[in-house]
Design a protein around this motif. Structure first.
Motif, mmCIF file in Angstrom:
data_model
loop_
_atom_site.group_PDB
_atom_site.id
_atom_site.type_symbol
_atom_site.label_atom_id
_atom_site.label_comp_id
_atom_site.label_asym_id
_atom_site.label_seq_id
_atom_site.Cartn_x
_atom_site.Cartn_y
_atom_site.Cartn_z
ATOM 1 N N THR A 69 -58.207 51.767 -23.889
ATOM 2 C CA THR A 69 -57.457 50.703 -24.576
ATOM 3 C C THR A 69 -56.313 51.267 -25.413
ATOM 4 O OG1 THR A 69 -59.019 50.808 -26.405
ATOM 5 C CG2 THR A 69 -59.456 49.153 -24.699
ATOM 6 N N GLU A 113 -49.472 40.157 -30.126
ATOM 7 C CA GLU A 113 -50.823 39.637 -29.971
ATOM 8 C C GLU A 113 -51.677 40.585 -29.131
ATOM 9 O OE1 GLU A 113 -50.944 35.703 -28.383
ATOM 10 O OE2 GLU A 113 -53.139 35.688 -28.374
ATOM 11 N N GLY A 114 -52.872 40.826 -29.583
ATOM 12 C CA GLY A 114 -53.804 41.706 -28.845
ATOM 13 C C GLY A 114 -53.852 43.113 -29.396
ATOM 14 N N LYS A 116 -54.856 45.857 -31.836
ATOM 15 C CA LYS A 116 -55.960 45.954 -32.791
ATOM 16 C C LYS A 116 -55.603 46.879 -33.951
ATOM 17 C CE LYS A 116 -60.826 47.360 -32.861
ATOM 18 N NZ LYS A 116 -61.777 48.167 -32.116
ATOM 19 N N ASP A 117 -55.214 48.115 -33.593
ATOM 20 C CA ASP A 117 -54.867 49.099 -34.625
ATOM 21 C C ASP A 117 -53.707 49.961 -34.152
ATOM 22 O OD1 ASP A 117 -56.663 48.790 -36.818
ATOM 23 O OD2 ASP A 117 -58.285 49.510 -35.505
ATOM 24 N N TYR A 245 -53.965 50.814 -30.298
ATOM 25 C CA TYR A 245 -55.232 50.389 -29.682
ATOM 26 C C TYR A 245 -55.211 48.874 -29.545
ATOM 27 C CZ TYR A 245 -56.938 55.104 -30.451
ATOM 28 O OH TYR A 245 -57.083 56.447 -30.406
ATOM 29 N N VAL A 246 -55.530 48.414 -28.316
ATOM 30 C CA VAL A 246 -55.479 46.963 -28.078
ATOM 31 C C VAL A 246 -56.899 46.416 -28.008
ATOM 32 C CG1 VAL A 246 -53.260 47.141 -26.912
ATOM 33 C CG2 VAL A 246 -55.357 47.244 -25.560
ATOM 34 N N GLU A 247 -56.985 45.081 -28.104
ATOM 35 C CA GLU A 247 -58.304 44.432 -28.174
ATOM 36 C C GLU A 247 -59.134 44.660 -26.921
ATOM 37 O OE1 GLU A 247 -59.443 42.857 -30.736
ATOM 38 O OE2 GLU A 247 -57.705 42.358 -31.975
ATOM 39 N N ASP A 248 -58.454 44.607 -25.765
ATOM 40 C CA ASP A 248 -59.188 44.706 -24.505
ATOM 41 C C ASP A 248 -58.322 45.415 -23.468
ATOM 42 O OD1 ASP A 248 -61.715 43.439 -23.048
ATOM 43 O OD2 ASP A 248 -59.987 43.295 -21.681
ATOM 44 N N TYR A 251 -55.346 43.742 -21.798
ATOM 45 C CA TYR A 251 -54.073 43.541 -22.506
ATOM 46 C C TYR A 251 -53.114 44.727 -22.359
ATOM 47 C CZ TYR A 251 -56.572 39.833 -25.089
ATOM 48 O OH TYR A 251 -57.292 38.727 -25.436
#
Lengths: 452, 262
Positions: A69, A113-114, A116-117, A245-248, A251
C-alpha cells in the motif's frame, strides 16, 4: 643392506641433479593439488552466489509484499530505482545533485482521498568525502564519494511502530524514539570506520551529536530526527522522499496517477514498479549465475587439461631421469647381473628409485601445494567473479556478492585431495620408471660390463 | 658326485660381423676338477675373455656344452641363469667393478642379498671373508678410499660370498703393480690350497700364470696341446689341501696325510 638403502644412496649421491628433478616434480605435484582445490573453491563461490541470490530475492519479495500500500515519491529518479536496497548507500561513481521536495507537498497530498499516512524522509550525503580506487575490467580509476549517508526520519511513534522507518537490528545502545533530538544512531560499519561507539560524540555537518545506538549494517549510515537534518543542512521545510501509505491496495494506482499528474517533476514508485524492479534484479541474477556456471565449467575444462599436462610432465621427467640413470649405470647393471642379480632384482631396484624420487617430490609438492594453492590456482584457473557482469551494463549495486565471496573462496586442499594426488604421484613415479627399469633388466651382462 | 666341477664339450662361439664370421672359440674341450687352480694364457684376441664369459653364464655358446656341477648350462633358460651366477660362480674382474657408493663390507654382502641366509649370517660370512682377504680393518671404507690391491681383495671376497663352485678371474692382476700382483696371486693360491676353491684365471702374464697349478694356452680360440704344471703355490704359503699342514714345493705326496698333491 637392502634395495631401499641402495636406492637412497643412489638418489642422494647426485645431489644437484636430484634436487632439480625434485623441484620440477614438486611443481607438478603442487599443480595437481592446487587445481582441484581451486575448482572446489570456485564451486563454493558459485554456490554462495546462488544462496545470496535466493536470500536477496526472498527478502525483496517480502519487502514488496509488506509495502503493497506504499507509494514512494522522490525528488530524484535514483531513489525509485533503489527502493528495497538494504543499505541505501549510493553506488560509487554515480554522482548526483541532491534535489528536494518542499514539505508543503505533504499537506497537499494528504488531502487526496484514500491517503492514510505520509512519512517524510530527508537523505543527504556527509560533508566528508573519501577517495577510493576502483578496479574494473577496463582499468582502475579513483573516485571521490561521501563517507556516509544521513537519513532524517520523522520520529512519530505511530510511524515508528507501524512502518518500520528505523533500522530494526540495533546491536548496541538503543534505537531512536519519538521526540529524540540531538542524538543519532549509526551503522556498525561507520562505528568501525570512525571508532565511534555508544556514548561517544560525532560531528555531523556543523553540529556534534551523541551516539545512542549502533545497528548492524555493512553500509555507512546515520539516522537522526528529520528536523535535526533539516537544520544542520539548512534544508528547513525540505524532504527528499515521501512514503505515502494508502487505505487499501485498490487505491494505489488511482492515487499514484493523481500524484504523477499534480507533480510531474517527482518520481512516483508503486508496488508494481517495485515488482518490475524485482524482475529486473532476478534477470540480472540469472545472468550472473549463468556466467558463474559457465566459468565453473570453463574452469573444469582448463583444470582437466592442466592436470593432464602435469601428469604427462611428471611421467616424462621420471622417465628421462631414470633412462639417463640406467644409461649412466650400465656397467653397474652388468656387475649386479654377473654377481647373481635376477632381472626382477635389477628392475625392482630402478623402480624403487623412481618411486623414492616421487615420494620425496610428492612430499615437497604437497607442502608447496598446501601453502601455495591460492596463488597457483589463481594463476592457472579463471575464478568465478560475478562482478564481471558489471561490464555488460548490469547494475550490481543491489547484490551484495562481495562479502559472501570473500568469505567462501578460500583455496585450501582437503586431505582427500592430498592423499589422492600423492597416490597418483607415486603411481606415476612407478610407471615412469617402468620402461627404464625394464631396459636395465634386459641388458646383457656381458655387454653391460664392456660399457664405458 | 664326480670330482669334475666344470667341463666343456666341443665348445664353439662364432661372432657374425656383417657377412663375416669370426670363430672366437673353436671346438674347445676343457675339464676343471674340484680344487684346481687353472691359468689360461694367450695373446690378445685369442678368446680368453670370451671363454670366461661362456664359462660364467654371461654369454651363450654357438655350439657345444658347458657342464657346471653336472648341469649343462647351455640348456638352462636365460631367465634362470642368474641362479648359477649367484650360487655356482664367483667373478673377479680386471677393473674390480665394486659399487663405489657401498662400503667394502656392503660390496661383499651384495651377492648374498636374496639368499636364505639371515642378516646376521650374512654379516658373519662377510666378516669371515674380509678376514680371509686381510681387509677387516678397512671394511667400512668405500672403494674410492681403497688402494687397487685392496679393491681387488674386496672383489675376491665378494666373489666368494655364496661359496661358489668355481671362481672365474679375468685378468685379476691386469690393473695392479708388481708387488700387489704378487699379493693377489698369493691370495688366490692360498684360497685354492686352504679352502679348496676351484679357480680359472685368464691372464696374459706368464709370471702370474706360472703360480697356478695348471697352465693352458689359448690361441685363435683353440686350446693348444701343450699344458704345463705351474708352481701352484708360492713360497711360504705351502700347505696340504687335505690336512692343511705345511708341505714343500717339491712334494708330490703330503708327508703328514700321505695323500697325493696335485
Amino acid at each position: 643392506m637392502g634395495a631401499l638403502t641402495r636406492a637412497v644412496r643412489n638418489v642422494s649421491r647426485r645431489k644437484i641433479r636430484t634436487f632439480l628433478v625434485i623441484i620440477a616434480l614438486s611443481f607438478s605435484m603442487a599443480i595437481m593439488i592446487s587445481i582441484p582445490a581451486g575448482i572446489m573453491a570456485n564451486q563454493k563461490a558459485a554456490q554462495s552466489i546462488i544462496e545470496n541470490y535466493n536470500n536477496t530475492i526472498t527478502s525483496m519479495q517480502e519487502e514488496i509484499n509488506k509495502t503493497s500500500t506504499l507509494i514512494e515519491i522522490s525528488a530524484s529518479s535514483r531513489r525509485g530505482m533503489f527502493s528495497g536496497t538494504p543499505s541505501g548507500m549510493p553506488f560509487p561513481g554515480f554522482e548526483q545533485e541532491e534535489t528536494f521536495i518542499n514539505a508543503t507537498v505533504v499537506d497537499e497530498i494528504s488531502t487526496i482521498e484514500g491517503v492514510k499516512d505520509i512519512v517524510p524522509f530527508l537523505e543527504v550525503s556527509s560533508e566528508e568525502t573519501t577517495e577510493e580506487t576502483m578496479s574494473t575490467p577496463r582499468g582502475s580509476f579513483t573516485i571521490s564519494r561521501p563517507v556516509y549517508t544521513i537519513t532524517g526520519v520523522c520520529l512519530k511513534s505511530t510511524f515508528i511502530d507501524e512502518y518500520s522507518i528505523l533500522p530494526t537490528n540495533v546491536i548496541d545502545g538503543r534505537n531512536l524514539t519519538e521526540g529524540d533530538s540531538g542524538i543519532i544512531i549509526i551503522s556498525l560499519n561507520l562505528s568501525d570506520y570512525y571508532s565511534v561507539y555508544v556514548g561517544d560524540k560525532l560531528k555531523v555537518y556543523s553540529e556534534t551529536f551523541k551516539v545512542v545506538g549502533i545497528y548492524n549494517s555493512t553500509a555507512r549510515t546515520v539516522h537522526m530526527n528529520i528536523t535535526d537534518v533539516q537544520r544542520i543542512t539548512e534544508n528547513m521545510g525540505n524532504v527528499s522522499r515521501l512514503d505515502v501509505y494508502v487505505e487499501d491496495i485498490s487505491y494505489v494506482d488511482g492515487i499514484a496517477e493523481v500524484i504523477e499528474a499534480a507533480y510531474p517533476e517527482f518520481y512516483v514508485t508503486t508496488y508494481e514498479d517495485r515488482l518490475a524492479n524485482l524482475e529486473r534484479t532476478q534477470e540480472m541474477y540469472e545472468t550472473t549465475l549463468e556466467n558463474a556456471e559457465s566459468t565453473v565449467s570453463q574452469t573444469q575444462a582448463v583444470a582437466f587439461q592442466e592436470i593432464l599436462v602435469a601428469i604427462v610432465a611428471t611421467s616424462l621427467i621420471v622417465l628421462f631421469m631414470m633412462l639417463y640413470t640406467v644409461r649412466e649405470r650400465t656397467k653397474e647393471i652388468g656387475v649386479l647381473k654377473a654377481i647373481g642379480f635376477s632381472n626382477w632384482n635389477v628392475m625392482s631396484q630402478f623402480i624403487l628409485e623412481g618411486i623414492l624420487l616421487s615420494v620425496i617430490a610428492g612430499g615437497v609438492g604437497a607442502l608447496m601445494g598446501t601453502i601455495g594453492a591460492p596463488v597457483i590456482s589463481s594463476l592457472l584457473l579463471p575464478s568465478v567473479n560475478p562482478f564481471s557482469t558489471h561490464q555488460s551494463g548490469f547494475p550490481t549495486q543491489n547484490i551484495n556478492f562481495g562479502t559472501a565471496l570473500s568469505q567462501s573462496v578460500t583455496v585450501t586442499p582437503d586431505p582427500q585431495t592430498l592423499l589422492l594426488a600423492f597416490s597418483v604421484f607415486l603411481l606415476l613415479g612407478a610407471l615412469g620408471s617402468l620402461y627404464p627399469a625394464w631396459r636395465a633388466a634386459r641388458t646383457s651382462p656381458m655387454e653391460a660390463l664392456r660399457y664405458e | 658326485m664326480s670330482n669334475v666341477v666344470l667341463e666343456t664339450e666341443n665348445l664353439e662361439k662364432v661372432y657374425a660381423i656383417g657377412r663375416r664370421k669370426i670363430n672366437a672359440i673353436s671346438d674347445l674341450n676343457l675339464r676343471v676338477n674340484k680344487g684346481d687352480f687353472v691359468a689360461i694364457m694367450g695373446p690378445s684376441g685369442s678368446g680368453k675373455t670370451t671363454l670366461l664369459n661362456l664359462l660364467g653364464c654371461l654369454d651363450r655358446p654357438t655350439n657345444g656344452k658347458v657342464i657346471l656341477d653336472d648341469v649343462d648350462i647351455t640348456r638352462v633358460p636365460e631367465k634362470a641363469l642368474w641362479k648359477f651366477r649367484k650360487y655356482k660362480i664367483g667373478f673377479i674382474f680386471q677393473t674390480f667393478n665394486l659399487l663405489p657408493y657401498l662400503s667394502a663390507i656392503e660390496n661383499v654382502e651384495l651377492p648374498m642379498e636374496g639368499t636364505k641366509k639371515s642378516k646376521s649370517e650374512r654379516r658373519k660370512r662377510t666378516h669371515e671373508l674380509l678376514e680371509i682377504v686381510g681387509l677387516s680393518a678397512r671394511k667400512e671404507h668405500k672403494p674410492p678410499r681403497l688402494s687397487a690391491g685392496e679393491q681387488q681383495r674386496v672383489a675376491i671376497a665378494r666373489a666368494l660370498a655364496n661359496n661358489p663352485s668355481i671362481l672365474l678371474a679375468d685378468e685379476p692382476t691386469g690393473n695392479l703393480d708388481v708387488k700387489t700382483t704378487f699379493e693377489i696371486v698369493r691370495l688366490l693360491s692360498k684360497l685354492s690350497l686352504t679352502q679348496g676353491t676351484t679357480i680359472v684365471m685368464v691372464t696374459h702374464d706368464s709370471n702370474v700364470a706360472s703360480r697356478a697349478g695348471r697352465m693352458l694356452f689359448l690361441s685363435d680360440g683353440k686350446l693348444l696341446d701343450r699344458e704345463k704344471k705351474g708352481m701352484h703355490l708360492l713360497k711360504g704359503d705351502l700347505t696340504c689341501p687335505h690336512c692343511h699342514k705345511p708341505i714343500q714345493s717339491d712334494h708330490t705326496f703330503c708327508p703328514r696325510c700321505g695323500k697325493k698333491l696335485e
